[in-house]
Design an enzyme around this catalytic site. Sequence first.
Site, PDB file in Angstrom:
ATOM      1  N   GLU A 130      14.988  99.015  35.492  1.00 60.50           N
ATOM      2  CA  GLU A 130      14.109 100.200  35.720  1.00 60.50           C
ATOM      3  C   GLU A 130      12.946 100.030  35.069  1.00 60.50           C
ATOM      4  O   GLU A 130      12.813  99.251  34.100  1.00 60.50           O
ATOM      5  CB  GLU A 130      14.833 101.382  34.904  1.00 60.50           C
ATOM      6  CG  GLU A 130      16.171 101.493  35.575  1.00 60.50           C
ATOM      7  CD  GLU A 130      17.342 102.514  34.546  1.00 60.50           C
ATOM      8  OE1 GLU A 130      16.491 103.409  33.968  1.00 60.50           O
ATOM      9  OE2 GLU A 130      18.430 102.306  34.505  1.00 60.50           O
TER      10      GLU A 130
ATOM     11  N   GLU B 231      12.947 111.741  36.122  1.00 55.92           N
ATOM     12  CA  GLU B 231      14.187 112.310  35.476  1.00 55.92           C
ATOM     13  C   GLU B 231      13.813 112.819  34.019  1.00 55.92           C
ATOM     14  O   GLU B 231      12.801 112.513  33.598  1.00 55.92           O
ATOM     15  CB  GLU B 231      15.041 111.019  35.084  1.00 55.92           C
ATOM     16  CG  GLU B 231      16.312 111.489  34.341  1.00 55.92           C
ATOM     17  CD  GLU B 231      17.115 109.874  33.901  1.00 55.92           C
ATOM     18  OE1 GLU B 231      17.196 109.146  34.945  1.00 55.92           O
ATOM     19  OE2 GLU B 231      17.781 110.027  32.929  1.00 55.92           O
TER      20      GLU B 231
END
Length: 418
Positions: A222, A333
């Site tokens: 990520e 997120e």
Amino acid sequence: MAAHVNVGRRMVAALALAMVACLSCAVAGRVGGPGETQRLEVRRHLKRFNKAPVKSIKSPDGDTIDCVHVSHQPAFDHPFLKNHTIQTRPNFHPEGLFDDSKATSDKKTSSMAQPWHQNGRCPEDTIPIRRTTRDDVLRASSIKRYGRKKHKSFPNPLSVEPDLLNENGHQHAIAYVEGDKYYGAKATINVWQPKIQQTNEFSLSQLWILGGSFGQDLNSIEAGWQVSPELYGDNNTRLFTYWTSDAYQATGCYNLLCSGFIQINNAIAMGASISPISNYDGSQYDISILVWKDPKEGNWWMQFGRDHVLGYWPSFLFSYLADSASMIEWGGEVLNSDPDGEHTSTGMGSGHFPEEGYSKASYFRNIQIVDGSNHLSAPTGVGSFTEQSNCYNVQNGNNGDWGQYFYYGGPGRNSNCQ
Ligand SMILES: *[C@@H]1O[C@H](CO)[C@@H](O)[C@H](O)[C@H]1NC(C)=O
Ligand SMILES: *[C@@H]1O[C@H](CO)[C@@H](O)[C@H](O)[C@H]1NC(C)=O
């Protein structure tokens, strides 16, 4: 009573044991004043994170950046890397439709800087590492898990079980592709500084390179930007990376907070602030991130902007990703801690909904994947996913300049999201 002494001694021993056990699970000692055991524990962790620097640079944002010799970086604490020969450059660099070296509309990426540059640069053969402070470690809910994600928080668009939605308060608004073999991903990500309501919450915008199933053994790489007061002690927007090879259980961490990623670049510090930040209805700034697999060595490389190949995750860290990725996700997120039993007002992206469009809502543009022939190409069959579209939403689009793009984000709590 003779027995008293023994009981007392046993109690002291039990207490000491309890303290050690407790310290390894949470920093509860903080409440009653830090004890000696905790001080030692913190010092031990700091020693592991912070390697002896060749030079240190004080950043105007309060960080200290340590320039550490490349061969002394945290990666080399890993037993598998004891004899590792550092790859000084990737064997292969994927190119495609939206190649930065060809793009003309991408000037802003190169002006993206880290504030610590104002006060110096790291010499050759060193890498800049954001120094972990005592306060950083003490802020973590657990010293042991400092620098690591607490929950299995991966966005799972393939799950329709309501129980799994909003799992642990993690909320997403993402675009994704799945069902093929992927060897990398790229995106240009609009940079904002969303408001964080509670210090234990965060907001991030990133890409995910995923392998395996959403079970115990998900592999993930990520990268993107994040605002996380708990991890960094402020509300700055920071460049970050994360990796795990077991669904966030035992392996992986943010940035260089464990051994794994091998950095070769001396200009960009992971976990350090980035600037400038976009303004609502004003100037817009974005960063480009490319992560790709070297077909020869199998390592996963990361590039930031046009000029900075940051380094690589060695292939052996992963199981599924040692071969290829099976899903790519791009988006935001937020951790909703549900303060006062209401939805958090922590923002995602710019804190505004996709409908508002350019310079108001946050975007990902030119999203691309690295395909089986190692070319960057526009993904086909892009899906989108969000748990609660009234809180944070996502809207896909496609045009000549921006290729595949999407707007995403939102304010969290509002009249339709309580
Ligand atoms: C590293 O190299 C030395 C000498 O060649 C060897 O004895 C040792 O086993 C190697 N260690 C690892 C982890 O490969
Ligand atoms: C971060 O932002 C919150 C409000 O959004 C504020 O309460 C807090 O003081 C800020 N923290 C720092 C370190 O500036």
